[in-house]
Design an enzyme around this catalytic site. Structure first.
Site, PDB file in Angstrom:
ATOM      1  N   SER A 152       0.881  -1.139   0.085  1.00  0.00           N
ATOM      2  CA  SER A 152      -0.114  -0.164  -0.016  1.00  0.00           C
ATOM      3  C   SER A 152       0.932   1.070   0.136  1.00  0.00           C
ATOM      4  O   SER A 152       2.040   1.142   0.436  1.00  0.00           O
ATOM      5  CB  SER A 152      -0.917   0.164   1.171  1.00  0.00           C
ATOM      6  OG  SER A 152      -1.562   1.293   1.451  1.00  0.00           O
ATOM      7  N   TYR A 165      -0.705  -0.807  10.538  1.00  0.00           N
ATOM      8  CA  TYR A 165      -0.897  -1.085   8.985  1.00  0.00           C
ATOM      9  C   TYR A 165      -0.067  -0.623   8.092  1.00  0.00           C
ATOM     10  O   TYR A 165       0.535  -1.509   7.352  1.00  0.00           O
ATOM     11  CB  TYR A 165      -2.415  -0.433   8.562  1.00  0.00           C
ATOM     12  CG  TYR A 165      -2.764  -0.719   7.255  1.00  0.00           C
ATOM     13  CD1 TYR A 165      -3.395  -1.896   6.747  1.00  0.00           C
ATOM     14  CD2 TYR A 165      -2.787   0.389   6.284  1.00  0.00           C
ATOM     15  CE1 TYR A 165      -3.464  -2.070   5.370  1.00  0.00           C
ATOM     16  CE2 TYR A 165      -2.883   0.232   5.014  1.00  0.00           C
ATOM     17  CZ  TYR A 165      -3.312  -0.847   4.361  1.00  0.00           C
ATOM     18  OH  TYR A 165      -3.823  -1.313   3.133  1.00  0.00           O
TER      19      TYR A 165
END
Ligand SMILES: NC(=O)c1ccc[n+]([C@@H]2O[C@H](COP(=O)([O-])OP(=O)(O)OC[C@H]3O[C@@H](n4cnc5c(N)ncnc54)[C@H](O)[C@@H]3O)[C@@H](O)[C@H]2O)c1
Length: 272
Positions: A152, A165
């Site tokens: 990501s 995350y």
């Protein structure tokens, strides 16, 4: 379509029950790949299979897997090989995100060890177990393969309220580079894909939005508005199919010299 040369290759897609994973399953099936939809969510997985069957025939398979459980991942690989005789492509896509602040003076949404362990276990340990067990099989068959790990842009940019995350996604860059050095000699390519802001997926649940808005001191409505006003040079969110298209290209021999790197798919929002 034939240009990719993926017809009758065999791909496993973790997290194939929804969002980006489902889009990858559809994209791969469209170019003739036999797809194994692998997910802990059986209902969603079967919905993906139904969609694939309607559009591309019945040669696709759902296998329930918990990517954090070695035996479950071994079963996924064994089932794939016993069903298709081979495994050419593994898309390591399953992932979760639980927004929390490192320190919350209000004491409401602070990062706990439970949250840390859960996110690390699925995003990081799951990626490791799947890559290891898939790569073992690819080496055994001596026909090589491709492993694509879903990163990501948060992995390079960091993200307010999403530090654990972002950390798991940053780790994907290091795993990719390291595994590329180990597996290149076995003709296994390792590539990452780092999406930016996309059209909503189930990952952006009500609870996710509530917690993320809280960590940023704004309302859910204001959070939603930022997706529209955020500076993206292409002026829009990405489509899931645009991530899937990159995945299909990277899985193909047309990307045969792309190895050990992560491809940014963010409409120009971030660079790395
Ligand atoms: N949506 C985005 O904007 C975005 C941006 C960048 C990166 N990503 C990454 O893309 C990947 C997919 O995200 P998404 O938005 O499609 O999310 P999603 O929630 O739609 O899909 C994730 C899937 O992973 C599955 N999953 C969760 N835990 C699992 C486990 N233990 N074992 C097996 N499957 C499990 C879920 O059931 C779900 O089907 C994630 O790795 C995410 O971090 C998403």
């Amino acid at each position: 379509m034939n240009w990719l040369g993926l017809k009758e290759r065999v791909a496993v897609v973790t997290g194939g029950a929804s969002g980006i994973g489902r889009a990858c399953c559809i994209g791969l099936a469209e170019v003739g790949v036999f797809v194994v939809v692998a997910d802990i969510n059986e209902e969603g997985g079967r919905e993906t299979i139904e969609e694939l069957k309607k559009k591309y025939g019945s040669k696709h398979l759902f296998v329930r897997v918990d990517v954090t459980d070695r035996h479950s991942v071994e079963n996924l690989i064994e089932t794939t090989v016993s069903s298709y005789g081979q495994i050419d492509i593994f898309i390591n896509n399953a992932g979760i995100n639980i927004p929390r602040l490192l320190v919350d003076p209000e004491g409401k949404e602070e990062l706990t060890e439970d949250v840390w362990n859960k996110v690390v276990s699925i995003n990081l340990k799951g990626t490791y177990l799947c890559a290891q067990i898939a790569a073992r099989r690819m080496i055994k068959s001596s026909s090589g393969g491709v492993i694509i790990n879903m990163a990501s842009e948060a992995g390079t940019e960091g993200s307010e309220g999403q530090s654990v995350y972002a950390a798991t996604k940053a780790a994907i860059y290091a795993l990719n580079r390291s595994w590329a050095k180990e597996l290149g000699k076995h003709n296994i390519r390792i590539v990452g894909v780092a999406p930016g802001i996309l059209e909503p997926t189930p990952l952006r649940s009500k609870e996710y939005e509530r917690a993320l808005a809280y960590t940023r001191g704004i309302t859910v409505e204001q959070l939603r508005a930022t997706y529209k006003t955020i500076s993206i040079p292409l002026g829009r969110s990405g489509r899931l199919s645009e991530v899937a298209d990159v995945v299909c290209f990277l899985a193909s021999d047309r990307a045969s010299y792309i190895h050990g790197t992560v491809i940014n798919v963010s409409g120009g929002k971030s660079r790395a």
